[in-house]
Design an enzyme around this catalytic site. Structure first.
Site, short mmCIF file in Angstrom:
data_model
loop_
_atom_site.label_atom_id
_atom_site.label_comp_id
_atom_site.label_asym_id
_atom_site.label_seq_id
_atom_site.Cartn_x
_atom_site.Cartn_y
_atom_site.Cartn_z
N GLU A 158 0.83 -1.21 0.00
CA GLU A 158 0.00 0.00 0.00
C GLU A 158 0.86 1.26 0.00
O GLU A 158 0.56 2.26 -0.66
CB GLU A 158 -0.92 0.03 1.22
CG GLU A 158 -1.84 -1.17 1.34
CD GLU A 158 -1.24 -2.32 2.15
OE1 GLU A 158 -0.04 -2.60 1.99
OE2 GLU A 158 -1.98 -2.92 2.94
N CYS B 277 -1.63 -2.52 7.26
CA CYS B 277 -1.01 -2.39 8.58
C CYS B 277 -1.17 -0.95 9.07
O CYS B 277 -1.59 -0.05 8.33
CB CYS B 277 0.47 -2.77 8.51
SG CYS B 277 1.53 -1.49 7.81
N CYS C 84 0.59 1.78 7.01
CA CYS C 84 -0.06 1.99 5.71
C CYS C 84 -1.38 2.74 5.86
O CYS C 84 -1.75 3.52 4.97
CB CYS C 84 -0.28 0.66 5.01
SG CYS C 84 1.24 -0.06 4.38
N1 THU Z 1 2.65 -6.33 4.10
C1 THU Z 1 2.11 -5.50 3.16
O1 THU Z 1 2.70 -5.28 2.09
N2 THU Z 1 0.91 -4.93 3.42
C2 THU Z 1 0.16 -5.16 4.52
O2 THU Z 1 -0.90 -4.59 4.66
C3 THU Z 1 0.63 -6.11 5.54
C4 THU Z 1 2.02 -6.61 5.37
C5 THU Z 1 3.94 -6.95 3.83
C6 THU Z 1 5.09 -6.49 4.66
C7 THU Z 1 6.04 -7.67 4.57
O3 THU Z 1 6.80 -7.54 3.37
C8 THU Z 1 5.12 -8.86 4.45
O4 THU Z 1 3.85 -8.35 4.06
C9 THU Z 1 4.98 -9.65 5.73
O5 THU Z 1 4.63 -8.82 6.79
#
Ligand code: THU
Length: 144
Positions: free
Chosen positions: A61, A97, A100
């Site tokens: 995101e 998260c 984000c």
């Molecule tokens: N991750 C995302 O890209 N977006 C989210 O909303 C949650 C987590 C990624 C971060 C990391 O590269 C992987 O997922 C595991 O946490």
């Protein structure tokens, strides 16, 4: 639902899925794709981009928001689709998260929108407003 979202909803989800294939996630093995929908119908995507210094990794995101900002967008964000899973297998619906959520809020607040966040799972799509995921957000209006 806005007309644009109704019209572009499937394209938005498909774009997030395609974006997931470009994830660079050799450390977690958890691939994520995100797609942003704007009022003019444009879709901007991103995928998570990890780093050998783990804490520097960027979520899908956040990458999408940076690309949109770099392309000159300042608001107009009406929806976000996010999906991911171990090895690129979409399982349960995920939501952005905390970091984000804040990054998405910046882009949304510039245009005064409250985007719908579509967490796309294998069997379901969980829809939540960004303002529900990040209530009482700190944002540009606190500084300008
Ligand atoms: N991750 C995302 O890209 N977006 C989210 O909303 C949650 C987590 C990624 C971060 C990391 O590269 C992987 O997922 C595991 O946490």
């Amino acid at each position: 639902m806005s007309d644009m979202l109704a019209e572009r909803r499937e394209a938005l989800i498909a774009a997030a899925r395609t974006a997931m294939d470009t994830a660079y996630a050799p450390y977690s093995g958890f691939l994520v794709g995100a797609a942003l929908l704007f009022e003019d119908g444009a879709i901007v995507t991103g995928a998570n981009t990890e780093n050998a210094s783990y804490g520097l990794s960027l979520c899908a995101e956040t990458v999408a928001c940076a690309i949109a900002t770099h392309a000159g967008r300042r608001g107009g964000l009406i929806a976000v689709a996010v999906l991911g899973g171990a090895g690129g297998r979409t399982g349960a619906a995920i939501t952005p998260c905390g970091r984000c959520r804040q990054v998405l809020h910046e882009l949304a607040a510039l245009g005064g929108t409250d985007p719908l966040v579509l967490g796309v799972g294998e069997h379901e799509v969980v829809e939540t407003r960004l303002s529900v995921l990040l209530p009482n957000a700190f944002g540009p209006s606190n500084l300008f």
